[in-house]
Design a protein around this motif. Structure first.
Motif, PDB file in Angstrom:
ATOM      1  N   ALA B  35       0.832  -1.204   0.000  1.00  0.00           N
ATOM      2  CA  ALA B  35       0.000   0.000   0.000  1.00  0.00           C
ATOM      3  C   ALA B  35       0.870   1.258   0.000  1.00  0.00           C
ATOM      4  O   ALA B  35       0.608   2.205  -0.746  1.00  0.00           O
ATOM      5  N   ILE B  36       1.905   1.247   0.839  1.00  0.00           N
ATOM      6  CA  ILE B  36       2.756   2.447   0.926  1.00  0.00           C
ATOM      7  C   ILE B  36       3.466   2.699  -0.401  1.00  0.00           C
ATOM      8  O   ILE B  36       3.502   3.827  -0.910  1.00  0.00           O
ATOM      9  N   ILE B  37       4.032   1.622  -0.962  1.00  0.00           N
ATOM     10  CA  ILE B  37       4.764   1.797  -2.219  1.00  0.00           C
ATOM     11  C   ILE B  37       3.816   2.215  -3.340  1.00  0.00           C
ATOM     12  O   ILE B  37       4.058   3.176  -4.072  1.00  0.00           O
ATOM     13  N   THR B  38       2.688   1.486  -3.437  1.00  0.00           N
ATOM     14  CA  THR B  38       1.793   1.709  -4.572  1.00  0.00           C
ATOM     15  C   THR B  38       1.103   3.070  -4.514  1.00  0.00           C
ATOM     16  O   THR B  38       1.000   3.756  -5.524  1.00  0.00           O
ATOM     17  N   PHE B  39       0.648   3.444  -3.338  1.00  0.00           N
ATOM     18  CA  PHE B  39      -0.189   4.634  -3.282  1.00  0.00           C
ATOM     19  C   PHE B  39       0.513   5.876  -2.742  1.00  0.00           C
ATOM     20  O   PHE B  39      -0.067   6.953  -2.726  1.00  0.00           O
ATOM     21  N   LEU B  40       1.760   5.719  -2.266  1.00  0.00           N
ATOM     22  CA  LEU B  40       2.486   6.913  -1.845  1.00  0.00           C
ATOM     23  C   LEU B  40       3.700   7.178  -2.717  1.00  0.00           C
ATOM     24  O   LEU B  40       3.816   8.223  -3.346  1.00  0.00           O
ATOM     25  N   TYR B  41       4.591   6.194  -2.758  1.00  0.00           N
ATOM     26  CA  TYR B  41       5.870   6.459  -3.430  1.00  0.00           C
ATOM     27  C   TYR B  41       5.746   6.438  -4.942  1.00  0.00           C
ATOM     28  O   TYR B  41       6.339   7.273  -5.625  1.00  0.00           O
ATOM     29  N   VAL B  42       4.956   5.496  -5.485  1.00  0.00           N
ATOM     30  CA  VAL B  42       4.830   5.452  -6.939  1.00  0.00           C
ATOM     31  C   VAL B  42       4.177   6.718  -7.499  1.00  0.00           C
ATOM     32  O   VAL B  42       4.711   7.333  -8.426  1.00  0.00           O
ATOM     33  N   PRO B  43       3.042   7.181  -6.905  1.00  0.00           N
ATOM     34  CA  PRO B  43       2.479   8.435  -7.425  1.00  0.00           C
ATOM     35  C   PRO B  43       3.435   9.613  -7.285  1.00  0.00           C
ATOM     36  O   PRO B  43       3.588  10.411  -8.222  1.00  0.00           O
ATOM     37  N   LEU B  44       4.117   9.693  -6.127  1.00  0.00           N
ATOM     38  CA  LEU B  44       5.053  10.801  -5.928  1.00  0.00           C
ATOM     39  C   LEU B  44       6.169  10.735  -6.965  1.00  0.00           C
ATOM     40  O   LEU B  44       6.548  11.739  -7.576  1.00  0.00           O
ATOM     41  N   GLY B  45       6.669   9.496  -7.167  1.00  0.00           N
ATOM     42  CA  GLY B  45       7.709   9.307  -8.176  1.00  0.00           C
ATOM     43  C   GLY B  45       7.215   9.709  -9.557  1.00  0.00           C
ATOM     44  O   GLY B  45       7.940  10.350 -10.323  1.00  0.00           O
ATOM     45  N   SER B  46       5.958   9.351  -9.868  1.00  0.00           N
ATOM     46  CA  SER B  46       5.415   9.687 -11.182  1.00  0.00           C
ATOM     47  C   SER B  46       5.381  11.187 -11.405  1.00  0.00           C
ATOM     48  O   SER B  46       5.626  11.674 -12.510  1.00  0.00           O
ATOM     49  N   VAL B  47       5.064  11.928 -10.341  1.00  0.00           N
ATOM     50  CA  VAL B  47       5.031  13.381 -10.482  1.00  0.00           C
ATOM     51  C   VAL B  47       6.423  13.898 -10.841  1.00  0.00           C
ATOM     52  O   VAL B  47       6.588  14.706 -11.761  1.00  0.00           O
ATOM     53  N   PHE B  48       7.440  13.368 -10.135  1.00  0.00           N
ATOM     54  CA  PHE B  48       8.806  13.819 -10.423  1.00  0.00           C
ATOM     55  C   PHE B  48       9.226  13.439 -11.836  1.00  0.00           C
ATOM     56  O   PHE B  48       9.753  14.272 -12.568  1.00  0.00           O
ATOM     57  N   THR B  49       8.986  12.186 -12.232  1.00  0.00           N
ATOM     58  CA  THR B  49       9.433  11.781 -13.576  1.00  0.00           C
ATOM     59  C   THR B  49       8.680  12.563 -14.635  1.00  0.00           C
ATOM     60  O   THR B  49       9.270  12.993 -15.637  1.00  0.00           O
ATOM     61  N   THR B  50       7.377  12.789 -14.411  1.00  0.00           N
ATOM     62  CA  THR B  50       6.620  13.541 -15.420  1.00  0.00           C
ATOM     63  C   THR B  50       7.122  14.973 -15.516  1.00  0.00           C
ATOM     64  O   THR B  50       7.207  15.548 -16.598  1.00  0.00           O
ATOM     65  N   ALA B  51       7.472  15.552 -14.372  1.00  0.00           N
ATOM     66  CA  ALA B  51       7.922  16.939 -14.393  1.00  0.00           C
ATOM     67  C   ALA B  51       9.324  17.063 -14.982  1.00  0.00           C
ATOM     68  O   ALA B  51       9.615  18.007 -15.717  1.00  0.00           O
ATOM     69  N   PHE B  52      10.182  16.094 -14.658  1.00  0.00           N
ATOM     70  CA  PHE B  52      11.601  16.285 -15.009  1.00  0.00           C
ATOM     71  C   PHE B  52      12.111  15.384 -16.112  1.00  0.00           C
ATOM     72  O   PHE B  52      13.134  15.661 -16.713  1.00  0.00           O
ATOM     73  N   LEU B  53      11.455  14.258 -16.374  1.00  0.00           N
ATOM     74  CA  LEU B  53      12.015  13.304 -17.336  1.00  0.00           C
ATOM     75  C   LEU B  53      11.091  13.070 -18.519  1.00  0.00           C
ATOM     76  O   LEU B  53      10.563  11.988 -18.714  1.00  0.00           O
ATOM     77  N   GLN B  54      10.824  14.129 -19.303  1.00  0.00           N
ATOM     78  CA  GLN B  54      10.046  13.947 -20.520  1.00  0.00           C
ATOM     79  C   GLN B  54      10.987  13.550 -21.645  1.00  0.00           C
ATOM     80  O   GLN B  54      12.138  13.982 -21.682  1.00  0.00           O
ATOM     81  N   GLU B  55      10.499  12.703 -22.577  1.00  0.00           N
ATOM     82  CA  GLU B  55      11.400  12.246 -23.651  1.00  0.00           C
ATOM     83  C   GLU B  55      11.701  13.350 -24.641  1.00  0.00           C
ATOM     84  O   GLU B  55      12.817  13.521 -25.092  1.00  0.00           O
ATOM     85  N   ASP B  56      10.664  14.143 -24.982  1.00  0.00           N
ATOM     86  CA  ASP B  56      10.868  15.096 -26.073  1.00  0.00           C
ATOM     87  C   ASP B  56      11.292  16.490 -25.622  1.00  0.00           C
ATOM     88  O   ASP B  56      11.587  17.334 -26.447  1.00  0.00           O
ATOM     89  N   HIS B  57      11.285  16.760 -24.308  1.00  0.00           N
ATOM     90  CA  HIS B  57      11.787  18.064 -23.892  1.00  0.00           C
ATOM     91  C   HIS B  57      12.312  18.004 -22.464  1.00  0.00           C
ATOM     92  O   HIS B  57      11.996  17.087 -21.713  1.00  0.00           O
TER      93      HIS B  57
END
Ligand SMILES: Nc1ncnc2c1ncn2[C@@H]1O[C@H](COP(=O)(O)OP(=O)(O)O)[C@@H](O)[C@H]1O
Ligand SMILES: [Mg+2]
Lengths: 332, 580
Positions: B35-57
């Motif tokens: 529960a902790i990994i799936t609903f806390l760390y994964v979403p938080l991680g997704s926010v960081f990767t989406t903000a900082f690790l886009q493929e095209d920019h």
């Protein structure tokens, strides 16, 4: 001079002070003494203006201040817990009254260090109150209350938060300051020893009324009623059958420990009787004897070299007629 | 005897858990970790990767694009100045309230207190609806104003002034809770000391009382800052097109699938929240004035003898009363009014249950109510189970696991709701193996899950705090009598904790039925919750719809009122701020 005229104080319909009048002269050290809950604090707060009496007037130096709020009465107050401002330094605490009065910076810079010097806390000027010992806090509280040059200072059980040793030191210091500055002091305590030691005059209070006013010596040697007699100093009640003519005179007789003399009666009208020893308490310079005569328990004193004997030993004692403290049975 | 019991119990507790119990324990641990990994760390991680690790920019390009967008710049600017202004105005109103309730003797303070407490039950979207209803263009107060000043713009309650007014009066609940508790702890003798030195009561308040409670004033100011910074319902309903704030931008960018930009802005909010949280911790650590009097005199209320000061305080106190009470009273009153009366009358001519019948009678209007209740209960139930297990881990084992669990479950306290929402969207908008290859976005479950994340920190904190208070000897005594861990838990721990569990669940329920921000990001036609339905009705021009909004608002208020009154008896507001 402080004068209270027929003060009544009620809290939630309950009368706490009843038709109380008293007057304190200039330069006098005046103590309100009584058991806790008898209304001492309430009376003191009536003088300072924090309590509004439902009837009666308060005069300070001849002026009727009854309608004035505390901030306009020009009275210094030292609180039981000192009430130092916790967020201000010692210096700022003492300077507070001057700043509130709009004193010039020069005056503050001149007077505050002198006040701190006088009470011996100049070294701690920059500290916060929490960093001081109880005695130092007490001194700062006094300096703060005096900074505006008030001649009237009120104390509410100022020594109750100090340990026994410091209590005596501060007691003498307060008396010194009062004498030196010629202050008029009203001092509240429930400790009769403290009251006897420090006061010019004492008002003994009970249940919202003054029972007796007098010098410490007068209160001790000539208490006006049974309450004053038993509240101040130690007393033992003598069984009534020992009193001459006890059948006709309805009186209660009390006697101080030092007046229960050991040995058979010396003069004709001395009251002599035998007691049995219950307990001896050695106090150093003296010893305290707990004696029994019939159902009555008596407290006596003896020099420390007196050999009292074993428990249940029979000891003859006598009391001089002139030492008896007699009250009508009705007086309570 | 008890020493013997303890000794026996201790020797037994050193033995490993019995076999079936141990397997259950490991299963529970695995579930918690999942529960902790799936609903806390994964979403938080997704926010960081989406903000900082886009493929095209690059992230820099995302930031540049954000900075280049005029509406983003204006939303940022609006958010910052509105937050600053709100902190100031809320403090003016809040400090005055606290003084009127706890420092000055004001006539009718019992009634004032009830009015000032209304932000506790009349919060978020419900309150904004009420404000819009009475101050809006067809509102009763506007009618009254137009009657007194005929030339007035009927649409005055609109844009930034409306948002600032709503913030000012609706965000005083932290002052009400925490600052009142703080002022009651001030040594009253210091106030009297100041007065004996010539200070008026007003001066004593400003120079003695406020400085002493300054740390708490800072702390509640930071809470107000956070609330204003992440405000969504107020600008969405009252701000109109010309006044938008940051959370609206994030919501908008998310809906046009510019999630890199949404994530970046959400992280900005998150970073500010983190800074605020650290500042709060710092303030609470350095409680400077605890070394005050050893025997403080309890605070008493002062009678103002100065007639001018007294008149000012009394009239301002009662003006506030009117401001607070009006929206609440009118919302309740008009929820019982015939709907045609809503648009035309200042006071309803007659009262009826018609609107309630309409709401409960139609599937379409009943649904949001049912949805909110069911989803809140689902979330609370799941988090209760989790909190009981996690609480035991945190309090009974001084292991690394306990520390990690405690830290992890506290994270959502610091995160703005919009960041949580964006995280869930980004993590579960495509099949995710962690949840069996399902997609959460668009599903019913997405809201209960998000609700659960929102209430986890509060519930875990309060439940584990009361677990610490349990006497371990009771558990050990039961153990010595042969009870296994599950039996002990069911027969000893659970009954002792029951009052706290009920209270904490009720508080969580109160939060969730009022929830707006996360709901606005995540709801879909399957699970439209109450907050969203209220907001829709609030902005409707149709009196029938408005009436239903008022019914919803009244119902939510009623539930909240009961919950808060109960909680107040259990000492709400006395706990340290960063712990709740
Ligand atoms: N603010 C108050 N409200 C109600 N009753 C009070 C208040 N202050 C004091 N009393 C009551 O008045 C009586 C006298 O109190 P107080 O003057 O504090 O006594 P003392 O200082 O002699 O111990 C007590 O019975 C006390 O309970
Ligand atoms: Mg007292």
């Amino acid at each position: 001079m402080i004068e209270l005229q027929e003060i009544d104080v009620t809290f939630d319909g309950k009368r706490v002070i009843e038709k109380l009048s008293l007057s304190v002269s200039d330069g006098e050290f005046f103590t309100l003494l009584g058991p806790s809950g008898c209304g001492k604090t309430t009376l003191l707060r009536t003088v300072s203006g924090f309590v509004n009496p439902s009837a009666g007037r308060v005069y300070i130096n001849g002026q009727d201040v009854s309608a004035r709020p505390p901030e306009d009465r020009g009275i210094g107050v030292v609180f039981q817990n000192y009430a130092l401002f916790p967020h201000m330094s010692v210096y700022d605490n003492v300077a507070y009254g001057l700043r509130t009065a709009g004193a010039s910076r020069a005056r503050i810079r001149d007077e505050v260090p002198r006040a701190l010097e006088r009470i011996g806390v100049a070294d701690h000027a920059r500290k916060k109150p929490a960093e001081l010992s109880g005695g130092q806090q007490q001194r700062v509280a006094i300096a703060r209350a005096l900074i505006l040059g008030t001649k009237v200072l009120l104390f509410d059980e100022p020594l109750s938060n100090l340990d026994a040793k410091l209590r005596e030191v501060m007691r003498d210091e307060i008396r010194d300051i009062q004498t030196r500055l010629g202050l008029t002091v009203i001092y509240v305590t429930h400790d009769q020893q403290e009251a006897l030691a420090i006061s010019d005059r004492i008002a003994v209070m009970n249940a919202g009324k003054i029972r007796q006013i007098g010098s410490p010596r007068a209160l001790y040697t000539a208490p006006a009623d049974r309450f004053a007699c038993t509240f101040i100093g130690e007393t033992s009640r003598l069984p009534s059958h020992l009193l001459p003519g006890h059948a006709d005179v309805k009186k209660e007789a009390y006697v101080r420990p030092e007046h229960i003399r050991i040995g058979a009666a010396e003069k004709n009208d001395d009251l002599g009787f035998e007691t049995s020893l219950e307990r001896v308490t050695f106090l150093g310079a003296r010893q305290r004897l707990q004696l029994r005569h019939g159902n009555a328990r008596l407290i006596a004193e003896a020099p420390s070299d007196f050999i009292a004997g074993a428990p249940d030993a029979v000891i003859a004692v006598h009391v001089r007629r002139s030492d008896l403290l007699l009250f009508d049975e009705a007086s309570a | 005897m008890s020493a013997l019991v303890n000794a026996v119990a201790r020797s037994q507790s050193r033995l490993s858990w019995p076999q079936p119990g141990r397997i259950l324990y490991l299963c529970a641990l695995a579930a918690l970790a999942w529960a902790i990994i799936t609903f806390l760390y994964v979403p938080l991680g997704s926010v960081f990767t989406t903000a900082f690790l886009q493929e095209d920019h690059t992230a820099g390009e995302t930031i540049a694009r954000l900075a280049g967008a005029r509406n983003v710049r204006s939303a940022l600017w609006n958010t910052f100045w509105m937050t600053g202004a709100t902190v100031i105005t809320v403090n003016i109103v809040g400090l005055f309230q606290v003084a009127a309730l706890e420092f000055f003797k004001v006539r009718g303070s019992g009634i004032l207190k009830i009015a000032y407490a209304t932000p506790l039950v009349f919060g978020s979207v419900t309150a904004i609806t009420g404000y819009n209803f009475v101050y809006g263009s067809s509102g009763a107060v506007t009618d009254l104003l137009a009657y007194v000043f005929p030339g007035i713009d009927r649409n005055w309650f609109h844009g930034w002034p409306a948002v600032l007014i709503a913030h000012t009066f609706l965000m005083t609940q932290y002052h009400f809770l925490f600052l009142r508790a703080a002022i009651r702890r001030v040594d009253f003798a210091t106030v009297e000391a100041a007065r004996s030195l010539g200070a008026s009561p007003m001066r004593a308040l400003v120079q003695i009382v406020f400085p002493v409670i300054l740390p708490t004033i800072f702390a509640v100011s930071l809470l107000v800052l956070l609330a204003a910074l992440t405000s969504l319902a107020a600008p969405a309903i009252l701000g109109g097109r010309e006044f938008r704030m940051l959370n609206q931008m994030i919501l908008g960018l998310n809906s046009i699938r510019r999630q890199d930009m949404a994530a970046m802005l959400a992280l900005l909010l998150g970073a500010i929240s983190l800074a605020v949280f650290l500042a709060l911790r710092w303030i609470e650590r350095g409680q400077r004035y605890v070394g005050g009097a050893k025997t403080p005199i309890p605070m008493q209320r002062i009678v103002l003898k100065n007639p001018v000061a007294s008149a000012l305080v009394q009239s301002f106190a009662w003006l506030l009363f009117v401001i607070y009470a009006t929206p609440v009273l009118f919302t309740i009153l008009f929820s019982f009014a015939p709907s045609r009366s809503i648009a035309t009358d200042i006071f309803p001519r007659n009262l009826t249950l018609e609107n309630y019948r309409a709401v409960f009678g139609a599937q379409q209007t009943l649904e949001p109510l049912v949805n909110s209740v069911i989803m809140s209960i689902m979330a609370i139930f799941a988090v209760l189970l989790l909190a009981l297990f996690a609480g035991r881990l945190i309090t009974r084992t001084r292991s690394l696991i306990g520390g990690v669990v405690e830290f992890s479950l506290f994270i959502p306290w610091i995160l703005p709701s919009s960041l949580v929402a964006i995280g869930i969207i980004l993590a579960f908008d495509a099949p995710n193996p962690l949840i069996g290859g399902e997609v959460l976005l668009g599903s019913y479950a997405i809201l209960p899950i998000a609700y659960g994340i929102l209430i986890v920190p509060m519930m875990v904190r309060l439940i584990s705090a009361s677990m610490v208070g349990l006497d371990p000897a009771l558990d050990e005594a039961a153990q010595a009598l042969g009870a296994g861990p599950l039996r002990r838990f069911a027969s000893i721990t659970l009954p002792l904790l029951a009052p706290v569990l009920i209270l904490v669940s009720a508080l969580a329920f109160n939060d969730l039925v009022n929830e707006y921000t996360v709901s606005a990001f995540l709801y879909n036609p399957n699970n439209r919750p109450l907050g969203i339905a209220i907001a829709v009705f609030a902005t409707a021009n149709d009196p029938e719809a408005l009436a239903k909004g008022l019914v919803y608002a009244t119902l939510v208020m009623g539930v909240s009122f009961i919950i808060i009154m109960t909680a107040d008896r259990f000492g709400l507001g006395r706990a340290p701020i960063t712990a709740a």
